[in-house]
Design an enzyme around this catalytic site. Structure first.
Site, PDB file in Angstrom:
ATOM      1  N   GLY A 239       0.736  -1.022  -0.056  1.00  0.00           N
ATOM      2  CA  GLY A 239       0.177  -0.116   0.140  1.00  0.00           C
ATOM      3  C   GLY A 239       0.986   1.323   0.077  1.00  0.00           C
ATOM      4  O   GLY A 239       0.205   2.258  -0.179  1.00  0.00           O
ATOM      5  N   GLU A 275       3.821  -6.747   1.495  1.00  0.00           N
ATOM      6  CA  GLU A 275       3.212  -7.226   0.388  1.00  0.00           C
ATOM      7  C   GLU A 275       3.186  -5.823  -0.795  1.00  0.00           C
ATOM      8  O   GLU A 275       2.204  -5.560  -1.078  1.00  0.00           O
ATOM      9  CB  GLU A 275       1.926  -7.665   0.291  1.00  0.00           C
ATOM     10  CG  GLU A 275       1.590  -8.967   1.326  1.00  0.00           C
ATOM     11  CD  GLU A 275       0.217  -9.241   1.603  1.00  0.00           C
ATOM     12  OE1 GLU A 275      -0.741  -8.336   1.281  1.00  0.00           O
ATOM     13  OE2 GLU A 275       0.050 -10.298   2.192  1.00  0.00           O
ATOM     14  N   PRO A 276       4.087  -5.395  -0.841  1.00  0.00           N
ATOM     15  CA  PRO A 276       4.442  -4.067  -1.759  1.00  0.00           C
ATOM     16  C   PRO A 276       4.122  -4.530  -3.401  1.00  0.00           C
ATOM     17  O   PRO A 276       4.632  -5.532  -3.667  1.00  0.00           O
ATOM     18  CB  PRO A 276       5.618  -3.482  -1.565  1.00  0.00           C
ATOM     19  CG  PRO A 276       6.547  -4.438  -1.115  1.00  0.00           C
ATOM     20  CD  PRO A 276       5.640  -5.489  -0.503  1.00  0.00           C
ATOM     21  N   GLY A 277       3.131  -3.451  -4.117  1.00  0.00           N
ATOM     22  CA  GLY A 277       3.149  -4.046  -5.417  1.00  0.00           C
ATOM     23  C   GLY A 277       3.381  -2.534  -6.122  1.00  0.00           C
ATOM     24  O   GLY A 277       4.853  -2.530  -6.624  1.00  0.00           O
ATOM     25  N   ARG A 314      -6.389   3.350 -15.621  1.00  0.00           N
ATOM     26  CA  ARG A 314      -6.410   4.064 -14.277  1.00  0.00           C
ATOM     27  C   ARG A 314      -7.021   5.493 -14.640  1.00  0.00           C
ATOM     28  O   ARG A 314      -7.704   5.669 -13.380  1.00  0.00           O
ATOM     29  CB  ARG A 314      -5.003   4.131 -13.627  1.00  0.00           C
ATOM     30  CG  ARG A 314      -4.390   2.610 -13.463  1.00  0.00           C
ATOM     31  CD  ARG A 314      -3.094   2.634 -12.736  1.00  0.00           C
ATOM     32  NE  ARG A 314      -3.584   2.956 -11.194  1.00  0.00           N
ATOM     33  CZ  ARG A 314      -3.359   4.154 -10.854  1.00  0.00           C
ATOM     34  NH1 ARG A 314      -2.731   5.283 -11.449  1.00  0.00           N
ATOM     35  NH2 ARG A 314      -3.724   4.652  -9.481  1.00  0.00           N
ATOM     36  N   TYR A 318     -10.017   5.613 -12.081  1.00  0.00           N
ATOM     37  CA  TYR A 318      -9.993   6.343 -10.706  1.00  0.00           C
ATOM     38  C   TYR A 318      -9.658   7.839 -10.733  1.00  0.00           C
ATOM     39  O   TYR A 318      -9.137   8.479  -9.862  1.00  0.00           O
ATOM     40  CB  TYR A 318      -8.598   5.842  -9.985  1.00  0.00           C
ATOM     41  CG  TYR A 318      -8.627   4.225  -9.922  1.00  0.00           C
ATOM     42  CD1 TYR A 318      -9.531   3.254  -9.246  1.00  0.00           C
ATOM     43  CD2 TYR A 318      -7.876   3.488 -10.705  1.00  0.00           C
ATOM     44  CE1 TYR A 318      -9.377   1.928  -9.114  1.00  0.00           C
ATOM     45  CE2 TYR A 318      -7.671   2.113 -10.902  1.00  0.00           C
ATOM     46  CZ  TYR A 318      -8.351   1.375  -9.704  1.00  0.00           C
ATOM     47  OH  TYR A 318      -8.489   0.247  -9.967  1.00  0.00           O
ATOM     48  N   CYS A 346     -14.474   4.286 -28.217  1.00  0.00           N
ATOM     49  CA  CYS A 346     -15.544   4.787 -28.292  1.00  0.00           C
ATOM     50  C   CYS A 346     -16.576   5.036 -27.029  1.00  0.00           C
ATOM     51  O   CYS A 346     -17.460   4.453 -26.762  1.00  0.00           O
ATOM     52  CB  CYS A 346     -16.503   4.011 -29.230  1.00  0.00           C
ATOM     53  SG  CYS A 346     -15.810   4.139 -30.932  1.00  0.00           S
ATOM     54  N   GLU A 347     -15.758   5.730 -26.073  1.00  0.00           N
ATOM     55  CA  GLU A 347     -16.361   6.166 -24.955  1.00  0.00           C
ATOM     56  C   GLU A 347     -15.609   7.508 -24.605  1.00  0.00           C
ATOM     57  O   GLU A 347     -14.559   7.668 -24.685  1.00  0.00           O
ATOM     58  CB  GLU A 347     -16.122   5.229 -23.561  1.00  0.00           C
ATOM     59  CG  GLU A 347     -16.762   3.961 -23.853  1.00  0.00           C
ATOM     60  CD  GLU A 347     -16.886   2.968 -22.698  1.00  0.00           C
ATOM     61  OE1 GLU A 347     -17.056   4.140 -21.537  1.00  0.00           O
ATOM     62  OE2 GLU A 347     -16.950   2.048 -22.839  1.00  0.00           O
ATOM     63  N   TYR A 375      -0.632  -1.917 -12.159  1.00  0.00           N
ATOM     64  CA  TYR A 375      -1.786  -1.898 -12.500  1.00  0.00           C
ATOM     65  C   TYR A 375      -2.105  -1.301 -13.909  1.00  0.00           C
ATOM     66  O   TYR A 375      -3.017  -0.548 -14.077  1.00  0.00           O
ATOM     67  CB  TYR A 375      -2.853  -1.299 -11.422  1.00  0.00           C
ATOM     68  CG  TYR A 375      -2.213  -1.583 -10.049  1.00  0.00           C
ATOM     69  CD1 TYR A 375      -2.816  -2.826  -9.805  1.00  0.00           C
ATOM     70  CD2 TYR A 375      -1.740  -0.926  -9.205  1.00  0.00           C
ATOM     71  CE1 TYR A 375      -2.650  -3.633  -8.577  1.00  0.00           C
ATOM     72  CE2 TYR A 375      -1.415  -1.558  -7.712  1.00  0.00           C
ATOM     73  CZ  TYR A 375      -1.896  -2.765  -7.512  1.00  0.00           C
ATOM     74  OH  TYR A 375      -1.307  -3.089  -6.187  1.00  0.00           O
TER      75      TYR A 375
HETATM   76  N1  LLP Z   1      -1.725  -6.902  -0.567  1.00  0.00           N
HETATM   77  C1  LLP Z   1      -3.034  -6.961  -0.783  1.00  0.00           C
HETATM   78  C2  LLP Z   1      -3.986  -7.897   0.048  1.00  0.00           C
HETATM   79  C3  LLP Z   1      -3.716  -5.982  -1.831  1.00  0.00           C
HETATM   80  O1  LLP Z   1      -4.929  -6.241  -2.097  1.00  0.00           O
HETATM   81  C4  LLP Z   1      -2.877  -5.216  -2.670  1.00  0.00           C
HETATM   82  C5  LLP Z   1      -3.745  -4.368  -3.439  1.00  0.00           C
HETATM   83  C6  LLP Z   1      -1.317  -5.268  -2.125  1.00  0.00           C
HETATM   84  C7  LLP Z   1      -1.041  -6.224  -1.347  1.00  0.00           C
HETATM   85  C8  LLP Z   1      -0.635  -4.246  -2.959  1.00  0.00           C
HETATM   86  O2  LLP Z   1      -0.918  -3.039  -2.826  1.00  0.00           O
HETATM   87  P1  LLP Z   1       0.111  -1.889  -3.450  1.00  0.00           P
HETATM   88  O3  LLP Z   1       1.368  -2.103  -2.689  1.00  0.00           O
HETATM   89  O4  LLP Z   1       0.252  -2.008  -4.849  1.00  0.00           O
HETATM   90  O5  LLP Z   1      -0.465  -0.592  -3.362  1.00  0.00           O
HETATM   91  N2  LLP Z   1      -5.786  -1.016  -9.314  1.00  0.00           N
HETATM   92  C9  LLP Z   1      -5.692  -0.148  -8.314  1.00  0.00           C
HETATM   93  C10 LLP Z   1      -5.005  -0.674  -7.141  1.00  0.00           C
HETATM   94  C11 LLP Z   1      -5.574  -1.906  -6.545  1.00  0.00           C
HETATM   95  C12 LLP Z   1      -4.846  -2.335  -5.339  1.00  0.00           C
HETATM   96  C13 LLP Z   1      -5.442  -3.854  -4.819  1.00  0.00           C
HETATM   97  N3  LLP Z   1      -4.808  -4.332  -3.983  1.00  0.00           N
HETATM   98  C14 LLP Z   1      -4.773   1.009  -8.985  1.00  0.00           C
HETATM   99  O6  LLP Z   1      -4.497   1.117 -10.104  1.00  0.00           O
HETATM  100  O7  LLP Z   1      -4.473   1.998  -8.241  1.00  0.00           O
END
Ligand code: LLP
Length: 422
Positions: A239, A275-277, A314, A318, A346-347, A375
């Site tokens: 997050g 769990e960083p993404g 995105r 969002y 087409c939107e 994402y």
């Molecule tokens: N762990 C869990 C359980 C999650 O649900 C998520 C993200 C993460 C880790 C990773 O979070 P991060 O570090 O990437 O913030 N599609 C949206 C973001 C959806 C996030 C969903 N869960 C966007 O494009 O902003």
């Protein structure tokens, strides 16, 4: 900090000239930088170096197997939320003992898949899931290591659609019921409690919500230990946000986040998982697109690109901001004009930016959407029958297509006509 910089007036990914990639691969395409991915993973790994830990990359943010392989080689674990993501992680060479399985709706098939292949921990989000998992594992003669995802009722103060830690969100079990559900878990034959899991949302630009949640987790750890549970791991979720634009104040750094973790839960002697993404993959990827037309509307100038909302959703979904930069570096002090940057879908929602100040651009010019590594490709679709965008990976001067663009025949050939219509 990333490795997409101008060199000799042209935007490069590390040592590779992106306009050359565009000439070879065609547009639009996603391009990732190995050095940026590596650097961002290492920032987290270093931030937690004060104790035992595992950085589990959130596969949902960028799931190409080549990207996962880069991270796997650095020793990353993976956070997966589906059987498909689990198989991607293992295809990248990540051993089961480094994979945590999250998600509110795991099916019994997905549980079996993970237990057969090996899994570090399953993050359980509800009582019915707990019962199902125990049943599946017991039938296999296995015991599933679990953490219960708790919902701390903390507002992450982020976009409504990506906040996950308030009591009205579908995620986790209420803190007030956690002790009771842990007691139930301890009675079940197919599960073994190893820890606690929490994840409050995505793109957090302030540490305070993390702090509030982690303090609650610390208190729960003490209570559960007093109840006799062996809480030895804390999965603190992902997050941490990234800077999508240079003009805003940058979000806290992984080092600040690591220090916060140490301060809030560091004295419990638990192994820390995160769990960083986005922070690992976001600024490690861009989307390159070509200007199809410049259209002068009434009082507006539309920059019509060959990338659409199906390729990068995105902004439409969002209202997200992505910096857009030309591949040819504008001269210092070059004039800018306001453009509405749109795609061909087409939107009206297929709008990337309104009144964006950009240097003058013409048909055929190339632009890049920055911070599109997380994402981006993973949320793309073939809406309007536009084949999925290819992905390219750069490492120094090496460049490889890591997912080719499907041909029209491949795309259309997946559909089948039933015999009664033949
Ligand atoms: N762990 C869990 C359980 C999650 O649900 C998520 C993200 C993460 C880790 C990773 O979070 P991060 O570090 O990437 O913030 N599609 C949206 C973001 C959806 C996030 C969903 N869960 C966007 O494009 O902003």
């Amino acid at each position: 900090m990333d490795h997409f910089l101008y060199r000799d007036g042209r935007l490069h990914a590390e040592d590779v000239d992106l306009s050359q990639v565009a000439a070879e691969v065609g547009t639009p395409f996603y391009c990732y930088s190995t050095a940026t991915l590596t650097r961002h993973f290492q920032l987290f790994d270093d931030a937690l170096s004060w104790g035992p830990h595992l950085v589990c990359f959130a596969v949902k943010s960028a799931s190409n197997v080549a990207l996962l392989r880069v991270l796997a080689r650095l020793g990353a674990g993976m956070d997966v939320v589906s059987g498909g993501e689990y198989l991607r992680a293992t295809a990248a060479g990540v051993p089961g003992e480094r994979i945590v399985f999250s998600g509110v709706g795991k099916t019994r098939e997905e549980m079996r898949l993970a237990l057969e292949g090996g899994v570090r921990q399953i993050n359980v989000e509800s009582e019915p899931e707990l019962a199902a998992l125990s049943e599946v594992a017991a039938l296999m003669g296995a015991v599933a290591p679990i953490a219960l995802r708790v919902n701390p009722d903390v507002d992450a103060r982020t976009h409504e659609k990506i906040a996950t830690g308030r009591k009205e969100d579908k995620f986790g079990v209420p803190l007030s019921r956690a002790r009771e559900i842990y007691a139930e878990a301890a009675r079940l034959p197919g599960v073994e409690v190893v820890g606690i899991d929490v994840h409050i949302g995505s793109q957090l630009t302030d540490l305070a919500p993390f702090e509030a949640a982690y303090l609650k987790v610390a208190e729960l750890t003490r209570a559960l230990r007093a109840d006799g549970h062996d809480i030895r791991r804390l999965d603190l979720g992902g997050g941490l946000g990234i800077p999508y634009t240079r003009s805003n104040e940058p979000p806290p750094l992984p080092a600040d986040y690591g220090a916060l973790i140490e301060r809030t839960v560091g004295d419990l002697g638990c192994e820390i998982e995160i769990e960083p993404g986005r922070l690992i993959s976001g600024n490690a990827g861009i989307l390159v697109s070509r200007v199809v037309y410049v259209k002068e509307g009434e009082g507006r100038r539309f920059l019509i690109l060959d990338a659409g909302m199906n390729d990068l959703i995105r902004p439409a979904m969002y209202g997200a901001h992505h910096d857009i930069v030309p591949l040819a570096e504008p001269a210092p002090g070059a004039e800018t004009r306001e453009h509405d940057v749109v795609g061909p879908v087409c939107e009206s929602g297929d709008t990337f930016a309104r009144a964006r100040a950009l240097p003058p651009l013409a048909e055929g010019d190339l632009v890049a959407f920055r911070s599109a590594g997380a994402y981006g490709a993973v949320m793309s679709s073939e809406y309007n029958s536009r084949p999925l965008v290819p992905e390219v990976l750069v490492d120094g001067h090496h460049v490889a297509v890591i997912r080719p663009r499907p041909t029209f025949d491949e795309m259309i050939g997946r559909d089948t006509i039933p015999p009664w219509l033949a």
